[in-house]
Structures are given as structure tokens and as C-alpha cells.
Write an enzyme that holds these catalytic residues in place. Structure first.
Site, PDB file in Angstrom:
ATOM      1  N   SER A  23       0.845  -1.207   0.000  1.00 49.42           N
ATOM      2  CA  SER A  23       0.000   0.000   0.000  1.00 49.42           C
ATOM      3  C   SER A  23       0.876   1.251   0.000  1.00 49.42           C
ATOM      4  O   SER A  23       0.356   2.367  -0.055  1.00 49.42           O
ATOM      5  CB  SER A  23      -0.926   0.002   1.218  1.00 49.42           C
ATOM      6  OG  SER A  23      -0.198  -0.202   2.411  1.00 49.42           O
ATOM      7  N   ASN A 110      -2.055  -3.058  12.857  1.00 52.55           N
ATOM      8  CA  ASN A 110      -3.515  -2.964  12.801  1.00 52.55           C
ATOM      9  C   ASN A 110      -4.053  -1.745  13.551  1.00 52.55           C
ATOM     10  O   ASN A 110      -4.929  -1.032  13.053  1.00 52.55           O
ATOM     11  CB  ASN A 110      -4.151  -4.244  13.351  1.00 52.55           C
ATOM     12  CG  ASN A 110      -3.795  -5.453  12.502  1.00 52.55           C
ATOM     13  OD1 ASN A 110      -3.214  -5.293  11.430  1.00 52.55           O
ATOM     14  ND2 ASN A 110      -4.117  -6.638  12.971  1.00 52.55           N
ATOM     15  N   HIS A 156     -41.303  21.399 -10.807  1.00 55.81           N
ATOM     16  CA  HIS A 156     -41.290  20.657 -12.085  1.00 55.81           C
ATOM     17  C   HIS A 156     -40.579  21.454 -13.186  1.00 55.81           C
ATOM     18  O   HIS A 156     -40.889  21.311 -14.364  1.00 55.81           O
ATOM     19  CB  HIS A 156     -42.697  20.292 -12.571  1.00 55.81           C
ATOM     20  CG  HIS A 156     -43.564  19.686 -11.516  1.00 55.81           C
ATOM     21  ND1 HIS A 156     -43.679  18.327 -11.332  1.00 55.81           N
ATOM     22  CD2 HIS A 156     -44.334  20.259 -10.551  1.00 55.81           C
ATOM     23  CE1 HIS A 156     -44.502  18.082 -10.320  1.00 55.81           C
ATOM     24  NE2 HIS A 156     -44.906  19.244  -9.817  1.00 55.81           N
ATOM     25  N   SER A 277     -14.672  26.802 -26.840  1.00 49.16           N
ATOM     26  CA  SER A 277     -14.807  25.606 -27.669  1.00 49.16           C
ATOM     27  C   SER A 277     -13.684  25.622 -28.704  1.00 49.16           C
ATOM     28  O   SER A 277     -13.276  26.674 -29.171  1.00 49.16           O
ATOM     29  CB  SER A 277     -16.168  25.629 -28.361  1.00 49.16           C
ATOM     30  OG  SER A 277     -16.126  24.853 -29.537  1.00 49.16           O
ATOM     31  N   LYS A 283     -18.413  30.327 -28.344  1.00 49.14           N
ATOM     32  CA  LYS A 283     -18.853  29.656 -27.118  1.00 49.14           C
ATOM     33  C   LYS A 283     -18.108  30.029 -25.851  1.00 49.14           C
ATOM     34  O   LYS A 283     -16.914  30.264 -25.860  1.00 49.14           O
ATOM     35  CB  LYS A 283     -18.792  28.140 -27.310  1.00 49.14           C
ATOM     36  CG  LYS A 283     -19.791  27.702 -28.333  1.00 49.14           C
ATOM     37  CD  LYS A 283     -20.418  26.398 -28.062  1.00 49.14           C
ATOM     38  CE  LYS A 283     -21.116  26.314 -26.745  1.00 49.14           C
ATOM     39  NZ  LYS A 283     -21.641  24.975 -26.559  1.00 49.14           N
ATOM     40  N   ASN A 285     -18.276  28.189 -22.197  1.00 49.61           N
ATOM     41  CA  ASN A 285     -18.910  27.032 -21.555  1.00 49.61           C
ATOM     42  C   ASN A 285     -18.733  27.027 -20.032  1.00 49.61           C
ATOM     43  O   ASN A 285     -17.681  27.409 -19.537  1.00 49.61           O
ATOM     44  CB  ASN A 285     -18.325  25.735 -22.125  1.00 49.61           C
ATOM     45  CG  ASN A 285     -18.692  25.532 -23.587  1.00 49.61           C
ATOM     46  OD1 ASN A 285     -19.756  25.954 -24.029  1.00 49.61           O
ATOM     47  ND2 ASN A 285     -17.802  24.913 -24.338  1.00 49.61           N
ATOM     48  N   GLU A 290     -20.113  22.153 -14.685  1.00 45.47           N
ATOM     49  CA  GLU A 290     -20.404  20.809 -15.202  1.00 45.47           C
ATOM     50  C   GLU A 290     -19.509  19.754 -14.551  1.00 45.47           C
ATOM     51  O   GLU A 290     -19.956  18.669 -14.176  1.00 45.47           O
ATOM     52  CB  GLU A 290     -20.207  20.786 -16.723  1.00 45.47           C
ATOM     53  CG  GLU A 290     -21.297  21.536 -17.463  1.00 45.47           C
ATOM     54  CD  GLU A 290     -20.950  21.708 -18.929  1.00 45.47           C
ATOM     55  OE1 GLU A 290     -21.616  21.108 -19.768  1.00 45.47           O
ATOM     56  OE2 GLU A 290     -19.996  22.457 -19.236  1.00 45.47           O
ATOM     57  N   TYR A 317      -9.000  -7.526  11.850  1.00 43.13           N
ATOM     58  CA  TYR A 317      -8.395  -6.940  10.661  1.00 43.13           C
ATOM     59  C   TYR A 317      -8.342  -7.959   9.523  1.00 43.13           C
ATOM     60  O   TYR A 317      -8.029  -9.126   9.727  1.00 43.13           O
ATOM     61  CB  TYR A 317      -6.963  -6.440  10.955  1.00 43.13           C
ATOM     62  CG  TYR A 317      -6.304  -5.873   9.709  1.00 43.13           C
ATOM     63  CD1 TYR A 317      -6.542  -4.557   9.329  1.00 43.13           C
ATOM     64  CD2 TYR A 317      -5.503  -6.668   8.890  1.00 43.13           C
ATOM     65  CE1 TYR A 317      -5.980  -4.043   8.171  1.00 43.13           C
ATOM     66  CE2 TYR A 317      -4.940  -6.151   7.722  1.00 43.13           C
ATOM     67  CZ  TYR A 317      -5.185  -4.839   7.365  1.00 43.13           C
ATOM     68  OH  TYR A 317      -4.637  -4.344   6.215  1.00 43.13           O
ATOM     69  N   GLN A 322      -7.283  -2.728   3.405  1.00 44.77           N
ATOM     70  CA  GLN A 322      -6.281  -1.849   2.785  1.00 44.77           C
ATOM     71  C   GLN A 322      -6.889  -1.076   1.603  1.00 44.77           C
ATOM     72  O   GLN A 322      -6.380  -0.043   1.200  1.00 44.77           O
ATOM     73  CB  GLN A 322      -5.097  -2.691   2.321  1.00 44.77           C
ATOM     74  CG  GLN A 322      -3.952  -1.876   1.754  1.00 44.77           C
ATOM     75  CD  GLN A 322      -2.687  -2.708   1.615  1.00 44.77           C
ATOM     76  OE1 GLN A 322      -2.029  -2.984   2.600  1.00 44.77           O
ATOM     77  NE2 GLN A 322      -2.372  -3.112   0.393  1.00 44.77           N
ATOM     78  N   LYS A 325      -8.283   3.148   1.535  1.00 39.23           N
ATOM     79  CA  LYS A 325      -7.627   4.454   1.521  1.00 39.23           C
ATOM     80  C   LYS A 325      -7.776   5.271   0.249  1.00 39.23           C
ATOM     81  O   LYS A 325      -8.080   6.461   0.299  1.00 39.23           O
ATOM     82  CB  LYS A 325      -6.138   4.283   1.838  1.00 39.23           C
ATOM     83  CG  LYS A 325      -5.891   3.997   3.309  1.00 39.23           C
ATOM     84  CD  LYS A 325      -4.463   3.668   3.556  1.00 39.23           C
ATOM     85  CE  LYS A 325      -4.251   2.541   4.525  1.00 39.23           C
ATOM     86  NZ  LYS A 325      -5.194   1.427   4.586  1.00 39.23           N
TER      87      LYS A 325
HETATM   88  N1  ARG Z   1      -0.992  -1.649   4.844  1.00 35.85           N
HETATM   89  C1  ARG Z   1      -1.970  -2.153   5.724  1.00 35.85           C
HETATM   90  C2  ARG Z   1      -3.302  -1.449   5.478  1.00 35.85           C
HETATM   91  O1  ARG Z   1      -3.303  -0.438   4.893  1.00 35.85           O
HETATM   92  C3  ARG Z   1      -1.565  -1.941   7.133  1.00 35.85           C
HETATM   93  C4  ARG Z   1      -2.091  -2.932   8.099  1.00 35.85           C
HETATM   94  C5  ARG Z   1      -1.480  -4.247   7.859  1.00 35.85           C
HETATM   95  N2  ARG Z   1      -1.779  -5.191   8.857  1.00 35.85           N
HETATM   96  C6  ARG Z   1      -1.542  -6.485   8.669  1.00 35.85           C
HETATM   97  N3  ARG Z   1      -1.810  -7.268   9.638  1.00 35.85           N
HETATM   98  N4  ARG Z   1      -1.136  -6.942   7.529  1.00 35.85           N
HETATM   99  O2  ARG Z   1      -4.347  -1.921   5.867  1.00 35.85           O
END
Ligand code: ARG
Length: 462
Positions: A23, A110, A156, A277, A283, A285, A290, A317, A322, A325
Site C-alpha cells: 500500500s 492494525n 417541475h 470551444s 462559445k 462554456n 459541469e 483486521y 487496505q 484508503k
Molecule cells: N498496509 C496495511 C493497510 O493499509 C496496514 C495494516 C497491515 N496489517 C496487517 N496485519 N497486515 O491496511
């Protein structure tokens, strides 16, 4: 150095696994929160006698140096480190030696990721609220000048009753106010510290979670470690709050787009926030409005995506998490730039009061007033008044006039009981001002609403 968790493995992980599993390419965004969390955790460990003072000092300084390195663009992010948590910890140990290896005492990635991500969500909820408040302020500023500017109110998308422009804009200010309140209530609810939950069950070390919670600016430590390490409600809440905010932005933008067309010509976006445009030289725009309307698609997607990831996950967990994010980062970043440009577009647009006024002169906006007149004068019941007014509408159409332009003779052709005083009821400005009930469109009521908003803004900034 090998992987931090490589002890039980005979073979190195494949580079394909590293690429798939990591990640780091996106969670490096969390470096500040990670360092903040680690520093607080180390401080607590030292207070509890788990780390020596010197160890704490060298960890603290080591983390500071890493932050500088990252911010100077000199930190080498290695995919083998998997995520920002291990990247920073590896680098720390590389730099300060054995003390670095003690940092992970009484915690796990975690609770670490739950902390970092929660901090990010809370900080950004505040930032988005602040930006949205600026949009409200701009709306109020415009509104102040237009409490007497007539505009056709629609249902309406058909002419319904006359409003003033400020009243119309304040409807959006209400939506945005609710959005801010939603962010604020999420911040309040999620203001609890995950650190010290460790992997899932807590820790046998003598830690002080109250201390780390306070140190990091949280109200309390979370109450159940198993829940905390797998909970992503805080992320879902910001995604929902953003999605709802964009639903409101897209509605406002839809109106701005309509209003900027030749058919309406109520507003003109400034050149700085309009586009041309490539083929049609004439134009101009409304791309900004939008795009803002279109952005709701991606932020809704981010919400649905995480809802789906979280569905059916067993405690605690799971790596699925992951996937939480990128969508949140995207929704947050989309919000920040969108609110800025929305605010600028509103601030710089021209408002064509005369065209709004002209538009109220078609569509018989004061028809309800005639019906109300007939009832108030005890001439007929509302249902009969509705019918008589319908006949007047019909006549006005035949004469190619708006109802507000009919003279008394024409009106009496439909019903003799209509008297001359009706003309003031049919006057469009009077019609707008007649709706003086609480929350109504009259200039007086609109000014009251403006005042309430100002009060609310002041309270919020205390
Ligand atoms: N990179 C992981 C995440 O974003 C971090 C947590 C990882 N924990 C584990 N037990 N592998 O969720």
C-alpha cells in the site's frame, strides 16, 4: 534489510507479490500521521518505563529526521517495505539502531493504520468543513444584495411562484449547513484513539491508552480493541458526508448551468472560470459547474466501493481493508479543489437582475395569489377559486399577457366579484412579500434567515 516480518519464511516474497500487496505507493500520504502516532506511542512507553528516556529521545529525533527527509523528497520509498508503517520503522532502525526495534512494542500495524487513517479523516473533515463554510459566506454575501431581486420560483421546472434570489440561494446555504453539521457530528463520534489496541486483543504490556489518546488530541481511547482494529465507519462517514455534499453541489451547479444559458441568462460566469470551444468561436462554456456536477459520480463510487469492501468481513483486521484508503484520499482531494473553485466561481459570476425580473413576467406566477384573494375575500371556497383562476389563466394566455398584466375589466370578464384591490395581489413583488410566514420568501423573512445564518457562523467560529 529483509522484511520486518520475514522470520518465519524460508524464501523471499516474489516481486509480483510485493507489487500487489503493497500500500506504500498510496499510504505514504499518511507519513505525518504515522510519525505523530509513533512519537506519542514512544513517549507513553517511556513514561511507563517500557523504554528508557534515551531510547525515547533517539526515537523521537529519529522520527523527526525521517519527516524532514520525506518532506525534502529524499526518502527512498521501497516497495519491499510494503506500507508507510514499515517503511518508516525500517528507516528508523537503519538510522538509530536497536532503539528503533523497540518502537513496535505493545502495538501492531492494525492499530497503527487505524490510528493514522482516523487522524487523516478527522483532520480533513475539519478542513472540508472550513472550505464549505467559505462557500456559505460567499452565498450570504451575494444574498445580502438580492433580498428584493425577483426570480421565478419553479416546481417541475415550470414557473410556480415569485421568489427573491437571496431566498433561492439560501436554500443551498441550508444544505451546506447540514453538510457541515454532518462532518461535525462524525468528528465528534469518531474522536477516539485506536492506538494500543495492538493486533486485536489488547496487550499484556503495562501501557497507558488514556495518555496516548490525550497526547494525540482524542477525547478517549476506544472501548473494544477487536472492534477498533476492524472498524472503518469513520472512513465511510466521511465518504457519505462528501457524497451528500456533492449531491448538493451538483444541484446548485445544475441551476448555475441553466442560468448561464441564453434561455435564462440570469448569470454569466467570469472569463477566468469559463472555457471556450475548439471549433465554435462564440462559445463560453460552464465547464467548472459541469465538472463539479460530474464529480458526484466518483465520490458516490468511492462510498459504494468501501461499503462493499467492508460487507461481510469477519473480525478483526483483514487485508481487504487496505482498499479503504485510495477512495477516501480521492474524495477528500476532490472536495478540497472543488470547494475552492466553486467558491471562486460564485464570487466572480455576474448576476443579471433585470433578466431575472423579466423572467418573472411570464408563466402567471401570481395565479395562486388570485385564488387566495378570492378565498380571503370570502367570495368562494379554495377549490372554486382554483377553477376561476384557471379561467383567468386561460384568458391571459389568449390575450398573450401575463396574469399580473391583466386589467380589472379583463379580470371581471371571468368573475364580476373580483374587485380593483385585486391588482395589488397580482403584483409580483407583493406576491413574493405576501409569503411572510416563518421560513417563507418575503424580503422580511429572507432577511431574518440571513441573520440566523450569520449567528450560526459566529457560533461555529468560537
Ligand atoms: N498496509 C496495511 C493497510 O493499509 C496496514 C495494516 C497491515 N496489517 C496487517 N496485519 N497486515 O491496511
Amino acid at each position: 534489510m529483509g522484511k520486518l516480518w520475514s522470520g518465519r519464511f524460508d524464501k523471499e516474497s516474489s516481486s509480483l507479490l510485493d507489487e500487489f500487496n503493497a500500500s506504500l505507493p498510496f499510504d505514504k500520504k499518511l507519513y505525518k500521521q504515522d510519525i505523530k502516532g509513533s512519537t506519542a506511542h514512544a513517549k507513553m512507553l517511556a513514561r511507563q518505563g517500557i523504554l528508557s528516556k534515551d531510547e525515547y529521545k533517539s526515537i523521537k529525533n529519529g522520527l523527526k529526521a525521517i519527516q524532514k527527509e520525506i518532506e525534502a523528497g529524499k526518502f527512498e520509498f521501497k516497495i519491499k517495505d510494503e506500507d508507510i508503517h514499515m517503511a518508516i520503522e525500517s528507516r528508523l532502525t537503519e538510522n538509530i539502531g536497536d532503539a528503533g526495534k523497540k518502537l513496535h512494542t505493545a502495538r501492531s500495524r492494525n492499530d497503527q493504520v487505524a490510528l493514522d487513517f482516523r487522524l487523516y479523516v478527522l483532520e480533513n473533515s475539519t478542513d472540508i468543513s472550513k472550505s464549505l463554510k467559505k462557500v456559505i459566506k460567499t452565498i450570504l454575501k451575494i444574498s445580502k444584495k438580492h433580498t428584493d431581486t425577483l426570480i421565478p420560483g419553479m416546481t417541475h421546472l415550470q414557473h410556480a411562484q415569485p421568489l427573491n434570489f437571496a431566498f433561492h440561494l439560501l436554500a443551498y446555504a441550508q444544505m451546506f449547513k447540514r453538510d457541515i453539521e454532518r462532518f461535525e457530528s462524525s468528528i465528534k463520534r469518531n474522536n477516539i484513539s485506536p492506538i494500543g489496541c495492538a493486533a486485536l486483543a489488547g496487550t499484556p504490556h503495562n501501557i497507558d491508552r488514556d495518555f496516548t489518546a490525550k497526547e494525540l488530541g482524542f477525547k478517549f481511547p476506544s472501548g473494544n480493541c477487536l472492534d477498533t482494529v476492524s472498524d472503518r465507519d469513520f472512513a465511510l462517514e466521511i465518504l457519505f458526508n462528501i457524497a451528500t455534499m456533492f449531491m448538493h453541489i451538483s444541484r446548485l451547479c445544475e441551476e448555475l448551468i441553466l442560468w448561464s444559458s441564453y434561455e435564462f441568462k440570469f448569470i454569466t460566469f467570469s472569463d477566468e472560470y469559463s472555457t471556450g470551444s475548439s471549433i465554435m468561436p462564440q462559445k463560453k462554456n460552464p465547464d467548472v459547474a459541469e465538472l463539479l456536477r460530474g464529480k458526484s459520480g466518483r465520490v458516490y463510487g468511492n462510498l459504494i466501493s468501501l461499503m462493499t469492501v467492508m460487507k461481510g468481513l469477519p473480525l478483526a483486521y483483514n487485508k481487504d481493508t487496505q482498499e479503504d484508503k485510495e477512495g477516501v484520499f480521492d474524495s477528500v482531494e476532490t472536495s478540497m479543489i472543488s470547494l475552492k473553485i466553486l467558491n471562486e466561481s460564485l464570487k466572480t459570476m455576474q448576476i443579471h437582475k433585470d433578466n431575472m425580473d423579466k423572467a418573472t413576467k411570464v408563466g402567471h406566477l401570481s395565479a395562486t395569489d388570485l385564488a387566495d384573494y378570492l378565498v380571503q375575500k370570502n367570495i368562494v371556497s379554495f377549490r372554486d377559486a382554483h377553477f376561476i383562476t384557471g379561467k383567468v389563466v386561460n384568458l391571459a394566455d389568449k390575450l398573450d399577457k401575463d396574469m399580473s398584466e391583466l386589467n380589472i375589466k379583463e379580470l371581471q370578464k371571468i368573475d364580476k366579484r373580483i374587485e380593483k384591490d385585486v391588482l395589488s395581489f397580482l403584483n409580483l413583488r407583493n406576491s413574493m412579500n405576501a409569503r411572510n410566514s416563518f421560513g417563507g420568501t418575503s424580503t422580511k423573512s429572507t432577511k431574518k434567515q440571513l441573520k440566523e445564518f450569520k449567528k450560526w457562523l459566529k457560533q461555529g467560529s468560537k
